[in-house]
Design a protein around this motif. Structure first.
Motif, PDB file in Angstrom:
ATOM      1  N   GLY A 110       0.719  -1.244   0.214  1.00 13.15           N
ATOM      2  CA  GLY A 110       0.094   0.015  -0.096  1.00 13.15           C
ATOM      3  C   GLY A 110       0.664   1.125   0.015  1.00 13.15           C
ATOM      4  O   GLY A 110       0.407   2.323   0.255  1.00 13.15           O
ATOM      5  N   ARG A 111       2.180   1.193  -0.454  1.00 11.19           N
ATOM      6  CA  ARG A 111       2.914   2.263  -0.412  1.00 11.19           C
ATOM      7  C   ARG A 111       2.569   3.394  -1.353  1.00 11.19           C
ATOM      8  O   ARG A 111       1.971   2.836  -2.316  1.00 11.19           O
ATOM      9  N   VAL A 112       2.986   4.473  -1.342  1.00 10.59           N
ATOM     10  CA  VAL A 112       2.727   5.687  -2.209  1.00 10.59           C
ATOM     11  C   VAL A 112       3.966   6.108  -3.084  1.00 10.59           C
ATOM     12  O   VAL A 112       4.962   6.145  -2.276  1.00 10.59           O
ATOM     13  N   ALA A 113       4.188   5.992  -4.424  1.00 11.84           N
ATOM     14  CA  ALA A 113       5.291   6.509  -4.983  1.00 11.84           C
ATOM     15  C   ALA A 113       4.754   7.949  -5.634  1.00 11.84           C
ATOM     16  O   ALA A 113       3.897   7.737  -6.717  1.00 11.84           O
ATOM     17  N   HIS A 114       5.302   8.853  -5.479  1.00 10.55           N
ATOM     18  CA  HIS A 114       5.116  10.232  -5.982  1.00 10.55           C
ATOM     19  C   HIS A 114       6.151  10.702  -6.800  1.00 10.55           C
ATOM     20  O   HIS A 114       7.241  10.419  -6.829  1.00 10.55           O
ATOM     21  N   ASN A 115       5.691  11.550  -7.958  1.00 10.52           N
ATOM     22  CA  ASN A 115       6.394  11.956  -8.912  1.00 10.52           C
ATOM     23  C   ASN A 115       5.677  13.344  -9.662  1.00 10.52           C
ATOM     24  O   ASN A 115       4.641  13.589  -9.088  1.00 10.52           O
ATOM     25  N   ASP A 116       6.333  13.611 -10.915  1.00 14.85           N
ATOM     26  CA  ASP A 116       5.632  14.509 -11.438  1.00 14.85           C
ATOM     27  C   ASP A 116       4.779  14.189 -12.594  1.00 14.85           C
ATOM     28  O   ASP A 116       4.617  13.008 -12.755  1.00 14.85           O
ATOM     29  N   ARG A 117       4.528  14.891 -13.557  1.00 14.97           N
ATOM     30  CA  ARG A 117       3.519  14.510 -14.516  1.00 14.97           C
ATOM     31  C   ARG A 117       4.058  14.427 -15.805  1.00 14.97           C
ATOM     32  O   ARG A 117       3.698  14.564 -16.782  1.00 14.97           O
ATOM     33  N   GLY A 118       5.392  14.057 -15.988  1.00 11.42           N
ATOM     34  CA  GLY A 118       6.135  13.616 -16.925  1.00 11.42           C
ATOM     35  C   GLY A 118       5.565  12.393 -17.687  1.00 11.42           C
ATOM     36  O   GLY A 118       4.776  11.656 -17.111  1.00 11.42           O
ATOM     37  N   SER A 119       5.766  12.285 -18.947  1.00  9.02           N
ATOM     38  CA  SER A 119       5.110  11.224 -19.711  1.00  9.02           C
ATOM     39  C   SER A 119       5.901   9.792 -19.167  1.00  9.02           C
ATOM     40  O   SER A 119       5.039   8.826 -19.436  1.00  9.02           O
ATOM     41  N   GLU A 120       6.837   9.762 -18.764  1.00 10.08           N
ATOM     42  CA  GLU A 120       7.405   8.497 -18.427  1.00 10.08           C
ATOM     43  C   GLU A 120       6.477   7.810 -17.215  1.00 10.08           C
ATOM     44  O   GLU A 120       6.467   6.797 -16.970  1.00 10.08           O
ATOM     45  N   TYR A 121       6.063   8.998 -16.303  1.00 13.01           N
ATOM     46  CA  TYR A 121       5.185   8.409 -15.073  1.00 13.01           C
ATOM     47  C   TYR A 121       3.676   8.325 -15.352  1.00 13.01           C
ATOM     48  O   TYR A 121       2.949   7.802 -14.636  1.00 13.01           O
ATOM     49  N   THR A 122       3.385   8.875 -16.633  1.00 19.16           N
ATOM     50  CA  THR A 122       1.987   8.720 -16.693  1.00 19.16           C
ATOM     51  C   THR A 122       1.659   7.547 -18.156  1.00 19.16           C
ATOM     52  O   THR A 122       0.676   7.534 -18.585  1.00 19.16           O
ATOM     53  N   SER A 123       2.925   7.058 -18.350  1.00 24.71           N
ATOM     54  CA  SER A 123       2.754   6.018 -19.688  1.00 24.71           C
ATOM     55  C   SER A 123       2.010   4.735 -18.825  1.00 24.71           C
ATOM     56  O   SER A 123       2.089   4.369 -17.747  1.00 24.71           O
ATOM     57  N   THR A 124       1.521   3.954 -19.877  1.00 24.31           N
ATOM     58  CA  THR A 124       0.830   2.522 -19.634  1.00 24.31           C
ATOM     59  C   THR A 124       1.954   1.657 -18.933  1.00 24.31           C
ATOM     60  O   THR A 124       1.566   1.000 -18.226  1.00 24.31           O
ATOM     61  N   GLN A 125       3.251   1.727 -19.361  1.00 24.77           N
ATOM     62  CA  GLN A 125       4.022   0.721 -18.805  1.00 24.77           C
ATOM     63  C   GLN A 125       4.361   1.132 -17.328  1.00 24.77           C
ATOM     64  O   GLN A 125       4.531   0.109 -16.448  1.00 24.77           O
TER      65      GLN A 125
END
Length: 212
Positions: A110-125
């Protein structure tokens, strides 16, 4: 002592101060993707290791071109628990860093991974990876470095302490980054603040382990 004398003495002895280079933003939002909600809300505290991570990407100049570095920091200890380096900054880079953190056993359910809205982090992968690992994805707002301040602060430390020169090749840069994270930052760099008990990130995690 007058600053002009300091400047003269530095010139005479061939001493040059380290200046931080201006980083161009790597955040390329995917306007077609629906970002995850912000589960952190600029609250960068964590009571236990492995519960809240922040991640980001930076780049290092080499004679062979850029070397991109993705890291995940544990907010309870400020330890770099996962990282990856490559010639690109596609989604594979951040996913590999996240898998490293998971393989080290540094994450709780249940951990949280926080990041910006770059395409790497919004990707399906990336979304598939966090789902498989049982992680809750979290994103800050577009263009707001304060929504991911601990990661930005780590990049500033790395650039100031590892140096901002250009490496001759990517292999040399990789070796220096590995030595900085594994040998110095995680295990030897004291966090000079009462809130962290003047301990290294590694010692902070050990203190949490003993307390549990």
């Amino acid at each position: 002592m007058n600053h002009k004398r300091v400047e003269r003495l530095m010139r005479e002895r061939g001493i040059a101060g380290i200046t931080r280079r201006r980083r161009r933003s790597l955040t390329r939002p995917d306007h077609q993707a629906r970002p995850a909600p912000d589960l952190i809300g600029r609250d960068f505290a964590a009571t236990r290791p492995g519960t809240r991570l922040v991640g980001d990407i930076t780049y290092l100049p080499t004679g062979q071109g850029w070397l991109y570095l993705a890291c995940w920091l544990d907010l309870a200890t400020r330890e770099v628990v996962g990282y990856a380096m490559a010639e690109h900054h596609r989604a594979d880079l951040v996913v590999d860093a996240l898998h490293m953190a998971h393989a080290r056993g540094r994450l709780e359910s249940g951990r949280v991974a926080h990041n910006d809205r770059g395409s790497e982090y919004t990707s399906t992968q990336f979304r598939t990876a966090v789902t498989q690992l049982g992680i809750l994805a979290s994103t800050g707002r577009t263009g707001s470095c304060y929504d991911n301040a601990p990661a930005e602060s780590f990049w500033a430390l790395l650039e100031a302490e590892i140096g901002t020169h250009e490496w001759p090749d990517r292999a040399t840069a990789r070796a220096d980054v590995f030595a900085y994270i594994e040998t110095f930052y995680n295990r030897r760099r004291l966090r000079r603040h009462p809130a962290w008990g003047y301990l290294t990130p590694h010692e902070t995690r050990q203190r949490h382990t003993l307390a549990a």
